[in-house]
Design an enzyme around this catalytic site. Sequence first.
Site, PDB file in Angstrom:
ATOM      1  N   ASP A 160       0.840  -1.204   0.000  1.00 26.11           N
ATOM      2  CA  ASP A 160       0.000   0.000   0.000  1.00 26.11           C
ATOM      3  C   ASP A 160       0.873   1.251   0.000  1.00 26.11           C
ATOM      4  OD1 ASP A 160      -2.165  -1.691   0.226  1.00 26.11           O
ATOM      5  OD2 ASP A 160      -2.305  -1.471   2.407  1.00 26.11           O
TER       6      ASP A 160
HETATM    7  N1  URA Z   1      -1.193  -5.890   3.983  1.00 26.40           N
HETATM    8  C1  URA Z   1      -1.688  -4.625   3.977  1.00 26.40           C
HETATM    9  O1  URA Z   1      -2.732  -4.348   4.568  1.00 26.40           O
HETATM   10  N2  URA Z   1      -1.005  -3.697   3.285  1.00 26.40           N
HETATM   11  C2  URA Z   1       0.154  -3.933   2.644  1.00 26.40           C
HETATM   12  O2  URA Z   1       0.749  -3.023   2.056  1.00 26.40           O
HETATM   13  C3  URA Z   1       0.660  -5.251   2.665  1.00 26.40           C
HETATM   14  C4  URA Z   1      -0.038  -6.216   3.343  1.00 26.40           C
END
Ligand code: URA
Length: 244
Positions: free
Chosen positions: A106
Amino acid sequence: MEKMRLDKILSNSGLGSRKEVKQIIKSGEVYVSKKRITDPGYLVDPDKENILVNGEPLYYKKFYYLMMNKPAGVITATRDLNAQTVIDLLSHPYDKFNLFPVGRLDKDTEGLLILTNDGKLAHQLLSPKKHVSKTYYAEVTGKVGNNDIQAFKQGIQLDKDYITLPAELKILEAADISRVIITVYEGKFHQIKRMFNALSKKVIYLKRLSMSSLKLDESLKPGSYRELTPSELESIIISSKENC
Ligand code: URA
């Protein structure tokens, strides 16, 4: 390696576009095994023949493998009209190799991201059948406890019809803001955040520490990257084939 066109080797090596390297070759600045070559279509085996461009040896590699410490605020994509991408962080010559991120973090997540132009390895690491492990450090609101460890172990209901695979939760500190290590064996959208949401907790910081056998080099500052060492590469190739 199979024989390849000389212009393709030069342009894959970051020396310019196909058109630009054709010009370099035609101007007589390129030697293959001590012979001046002016034909851009000349076929070369880069493993067996020496290539000199402007007197400098060219070490051709078909594939590149980088580990990046992804910073927060940058999106995991190859290009975007509005936001800065992980590919925008690459400088010469790595910006010329058509690298792409293996999987997705993310925008606000930091940590280990593999970048490569090896589609086959990327596919193997991302295949849901392979159950490649991913380990994260997280800070979450609320006190985590044994019931959360059990919930991760059993699998957590994310949607009406999806329960995650068993995962591991290790508590580093249980407090108003808890510090934990999580290992999951799949890669669902916002997986870690949604797992904690389902337990009425909120992830406020997330960093990926490892993927399969590959650990983030903690000496890499956020936004920095380096090529994988031969042993890192070998072990990730082996484990991507093993995990079934
Ligand atoms: N899980 C999440 O919620 N975000 C990420 O970036 C990776 C795994």
